[in-house]
Design a protein around this motif. Structure first.
Motif, PDB file in Angstrom:
ATOM      1  N   SER A   7      -8.404 -37.105  35.401  1.00 37.98           N
ATOM      2  CA  SER A   7      -8.814 -38.128  34.501  1.00 37.98           C
ATOM      3  C   SER A   7     -10.547 -38.349  33.959  1.00 37.98           C
ATOM      4  N   VAL A   8     -11.453 -37.460  34.398  1.00 35.61           N
ATOM      5  CA  VAL A   8     -12.800 -37.496  34.167  1.00 35.61           C
ATOM      6  C   VAL A   8     -12.832 -36.395  32.401  1.00 35.61           C
ATOM      7  N   GLY A   9     -11.895 -35.993  32.500  1.00 31.04           N
ATOM      8  CA  GLY A   9     -11.892 -34.696  31.426  1.00 31.04           C
ATOM      9  C   GLY A   9     -11.550 -35.755  29.737  1.00 31.04           C
ATOM     10  N   MET A  10     -10.726 -36.628  30.105  1.00 34.59           N
ATOM     11  CA  MET A  10     -10.056 -37.919  29.677  1.00 34.59           C
ATOM     12  C   MET A  10     -10.947 -38.851  29.144  1.00 34.59           C
ATOM     13  N   ASP A  11     -11.662 -39.229  29.797  1.00 36.32           N
ATOM     14  CA  ASP A  11     -12.371 -40.574  29.979  1.00 36.32           C
ATOM     15  C   ASP A  11     -13.698 -39.866  29.584  1.00 36.32           C
ATOM     16  N   LYS A  12     -14.322 -40.023  27.860  1.00 30.32           N
ATOM     17  CA  LYS A  12     -15.123 -39.677  27.455  1.00 30.32           C
ATOM     18  C   LYS A  12     -16.741 -39.928  28.174  1.00 30.32           C
ATOM     19  N   VAL A  13     -16.668 -41.029  28.642  1.00 28.87           N
ATOM     20  CA  VAL A  13     -17.649 -41.692  29.057  1.00 28.87           C
ATOM     21  C   VAL A  13     -18.435 -41.533  30.633  1.00 28.87           C
ATOM     22  N   MET A  14     -17.145 -41.096  31.207  1.00 28.63           N
ATOM     23  CA  MET A  14     -17.062 -40.730  32.722  1.00 28.63           C
ATOM     24  C   MET A  14     -17.117 -39.085  33.054  1.00 28.63           C
ATOM     25  N   MET A  15     -16.559 -38.477  31.993  1.00 25.68           N
ATOM     26  CA  MET A  15     -16.915 -36.692  31.630  1.00 25.68           C
ATOM     27  C   MET A  15     -18.546 -37.299  31.543  1.00 25.68           C
ATOM     28  N   LYS A  16     -18.925 -37.241  30.423  1.00 23.95           N
ATOM     29  CA  LYS A  16     -20.359 -37.777  30.137  1.00 23.95           C
ATOM     30  C   LYS A  16     -21.662 -37.853  31.442  1.00 23.95           C
ATOM     31  N   LYS A  17     -20.981 -38.410  32.374  1.00 22.25           N
ATOM     32  CA  LYS A  17     -21.397 -38.877  33.247  1.00 22.25           C
ATOM     33  C   LYS A  17     -21.963 -38.018  34.557  1.00 22.25           C
ATOM     34  N   VAL A  18     -20.810 -37.445  34.589  1.00 24.49           N
ATOM     35  CA  VAL A  18     -20.461 -36.306  35.093  1.00 24.49           C
ATOM     36  C   VAL A  18     -21.334 -34.944  34.877  1.00 24.49           C
ATOM     37  N   PHE A  19     -21.274 -34.649  33.722  1.00 23.23           N
ATOM     38  CA  PHE A  19     -22.100 -33.897  33.051  1.00 23.23           C
ATOM     39  C   PHE A  19     -23.301 -33.682  33.226  1.00 23.23           C
ATOM     40  N   ALA A  20     -24.259 -35.303  32.911  1.00 26.82           N
ATOM     41  CA  ALA A  20     -25.496 -35.465  32.990  1.00 26.82           C
ATOM     42  C   ALA A  20     -26.005 -35.547  34.368  1.00 26.82           C
ATOM     43  N   LEU A  22      -8.956 -40.941  24.155  1.00 28.93           N
ATOM     44  CA  LEU A  22      -7.697 -40.315  22.969  1.00 28.93           C
ATOM     45  C   LEU A  22      -8.444 -38.976  22.987  1.00 28.93           C
ATOM     46  N   GLY A  23      -7.810 -37.981  22.706  1.00 26.68           N
ATOM     47  CA  GLY A  23      -7.796 -36.571  21.883  1.00 26.68           C
ATOM     48  C   GLY A  23      -7.196 -35.868  20.974  1.00 26.68           C
ATOM     49  N   SER A  24      -7.384 -34.820  20.712  1.00 26.89           N
ATOM     50  CA  SER A  24      -7.526 -34.329  19.080  1.00 26.89           C
ATOM     51  C   SER A  24      -7.862 -34.935  17.987  1.00 26.89           C
ATOM     52  N   SER A  25      -9.146 -35.994  18.431  1.00 25.52           N
ATOM     53  CA  SER A  25      -9.675 -35.961  17.391  1.00 25.52           C
ATOM     54  C   SER A  25      -9.337 -37.519  16.289  1.00 25.52           C
ATOM     55  N   VAL A  26      -8.614 -37.935  17.328  1.00 27.06           N
ATOM     56  CA  VAL A  26      -7.415 -39.297  16.531  1.00 27.06           C
ATOM     57  C   VAL A  26      -8.465 -40.743  17.004  1.00 27.06           C
ATOM     58  N   GLY A  27      -8.461 -41.330  15.881  1.00 29.41           N
ATOM     59  CA  GLY A  27      -9.215 -42.587  15.850  1.00 29.41           C
ATOM     60  C   GLY A  27     -10.746 -42.354  15.945  1.00 29.41           C
ATOM     61  N   ILE A  28     -11.522 -40.446  15.434  1.00 27.32           N
ATOM     62  CA  ILE A  28     -12.470 -41.045  15.721  1.00 27.32           C
ATOM     63  C   ILE A  28     -12.755 -40.880  14.053  1.00 27.32           C
ATOM     64  N   SER A  29     -14.068 -41.060  13.767  1.00 29.13           N
ATOM     65  CA  SER A  29     -14.803 -42.101  12.455  1.00 29.13           C
ATOM     66  C   SER A  29     -16.183 -41.507  12.422  1.00 29.13           C
ATOM     67  N   LYS A  30     -16.685 -41.534  11.504  1.00 31.35           N
ATOM     68  CA  LYS A  30     -18.067 -41.247  10.878  1.00 31.35           C
ATOM     69  C   LYS A  30     -18.507 -41.956  10.013  1.00 31.35           C
ATOM     70  N   ALA A  31     -19.744 -42.895  10.468  1.00 25.13           N
ATOM     71  CA  ALA A  31     -20.052 -43.788   9.883  1.00 25.13           C
ATOM     72  C   ALA A  31     -21.355 -43.505   9.614  1.00 25.13           C
ATOM     73  N   SER A  32     -21.601 -43.718   8.156  1.00 23.25           N
ATOM     74  CA  SER A  32     -23.217 -43.599   7.815  1.00 23.25           C
ATOM     75  C   SER A  32     -24.302 -44.905   7.136  1.00 23.25           C
ATOM     76  N   ASN A  33     -23.218 -46.145   7.797  1.00 23.42           N
ATOM     77  CA  ASN A  33     -24.259 -47.432   7.835  1.00 23.42           C
ATOM     78  C   ASN A  33     -23.878 -48.253   8.516  1.00 23.42           C
ATOM     79  N   ARG A  34     -24.410 -49.353   8.600  1.00 25.60           N
ATOM     80  CA  ARG A  34     -23.546 -50.549   9.063  1.00 25.60           C
ATOM     81  C   ARG A  34     -22.458 -50.961   9.531  1.00 25.60           C
ATOM     82  N   ASP A  35     -21.872 -51.529   7.997  1.00 20.41           N
ATOM     83  CA  ASP A  35     -20.554 -51.554   7.358  1.00 20.41           C
ATOM     84  C   ASP A  35     -19.927 -50.599   7.988  1.00 20.41           C
TER      85      ASP A  35
END
Length: 387
Positions: free
Chosen positions: A153-166, A209-222
């Motif tokens: 569960s922790v490894g899947m949820d990037k937010v919780m994972m980062k809090k544990v790592f912190a 989610l994993g395997s980089s699904v749904g990930i985007s790189k943003a360079s401006n507000r739009d």
């Protein structure tokens, strides 16, 4: 007397990583030593329907062969949901996963009705790598390969994972997170917060989610707003991370209470970043194993990988990913993957191969670790009798 270990392979799943799971299952089935193991497949469709059939006596040749539907098992989807697990019969300390309630044509006493020694959940992403299937197997008291409920569960949820790592003091890049409700309520605030604390370019990801699904790189507000909308298609929670000009390096971890780390490998992506296409489709990304870094730097990364594994209470296997900033070789942990792929393009088995552990031996170790962990848990007392 048949002393082979009976392994239940669960693959497919109701997840955006369904196809990745099929590729993993194909690779694993073809690699198992059939002199040591009997394999019982359990295929889960994209709709969450469970399918099982004749025991595999030879490795499957194609992914299509893994998505079979036997005539004897053509019952409605509802019949195949989670009934086989919840209706499991217990023989001693082993669970018998039987389809006798849902497939009248299946004869009692078939290979499918025999006790399973261990389950290998070859599921990636939602409903497979997030602790849900692990919880089901815990309730059924079945040994299984890989991380437990908490670590998954922790490894899947990037937010919780980062809090544990912190909490563990592991170095990370700057990040912000919010739910869809929070975003819709105060979009202007979060845009300002991201632009001030992170800036552009930045990466936007679904939290679960994993395997980089749904990930985007943003360079401006739009682009940022568009990326957030894409991420919300896959999860109710989104995480935004700073962009680091870095090399991507990975370490494979194996073990339970005394985990070991492999050599460090480097990913050179065929795309701007290591997205789904670069990982699984075009086959053009390259892996440098071992990574061309100093021994001192390698040791630091391997140590951090073990610390990350222990921080989430990992078991069995995990792949830990890092950024190595180009300007100063500073290390940032990216994430831990508690069920890394075993496809032909997968880093995990290749890292162990370079470390001196071939594929079949790696599978043997994973089965052994699962059985050991299960045996240890059977010694615990779960009830308290009041005199």
């Amino acid at each position: 007397m048949n002393d082979k270990i009976r392994v239940g392979l669960i693959y497919g799943g109701k997840s955006g990583e369904h196809e990745v799971s099929l590729q993993t299952a194909l690779a694993v089935i073809k690699a198992f030593d059939m002199n040591k193991y009997e394999i019982q497949p359990f295929y889960i469709t994209k709709q969450g329907e469970w399918r099982t059939g004749p025991q595999l006596t030879a490795p499957a040749q194609t992914v299509a062969e893994l998505t079979f539907q036997d005539e004897a098992l053509s019952a409605p989807a509802s019949s195949f949901a989670l009934q086989p697990f919840f209706a499991s019969q217990l023989t001693g300390d082993k669970a018998v996963i039987s389809s006798s309630q849902t497939a009248p044509a299946q004869k009692t006493g078939s290979a499918q009705d025999k006790p399973l020694d261990v389950v290998f959940p070859l599921l990636h992403g939602t409903f497979g790598e997030d602790g849900t299937i692990q919880g089901l197997l815990e309730m059924a008291n079945i040994a299984y390969v890989g991380a437990g409920v908490l670590a998954s569960s922790v490894g899947m949820d990037k937010v919780m994972m980062k809090k544990v790592f912190a909490q563990e003091g592991l170095p990370q890049c700057v990040f912000r997170h919010f739910t869809k409700t929070q975003w819709e309520k105060d979009q202007a605030y979060f845009l300002m917060e991201i632009e001030i604390s992170i800036g552009y370019p930045c990466f936007v990801k679904p939290a679960n989610l994993g395997s980089s699904v749904g990930i985007s790189k943003a360079s401006n507000r739009d682009e940022l707003i568009a990326a957030i909308q894409i991420a919300f298609q896959y999860d109710r929670k989104v995480i935004v991370e700073e962009n680091i000009n870095a090399r991507e390096v990975e370490v494979a971890v194996l073990g339970n209470d005394e985990p070991r780390a492999s050599v460090v490998g480097e990913i050179v992506s065929s795309n701007e970043f290591y997205d789904y296409k670069a990982k699984y489709i075009d086959g053009k990304s390259s892996m440098i194993i071992p990574a061309e870094i100093s021994e001192e730097l390698s040791d630091q990364i391997r140590e951090l990988a073990v610390r990350a594994f222990q921080a989430v209470d990992g078991s069995g296997l995990s792949r830990v990913d890092f950024f190595l900033r180009k300007e100063d070789n500073r290390i940032f942990i990216n994430e831990i993957n508690t069920m890394p792929g075993f496809t032909p393009f997968s880093m995990y088995p290749l890292l162990w191969k370079e470390t001196g552990k071939p594929y079949q031996e790696l599978l043997d170790d994973l089965i052994t670790l699962a059985l050991q962990r299960h045996a240890d848990k059977q010694r615990l007392q779960y009830t308290f009798d009041v005199e």
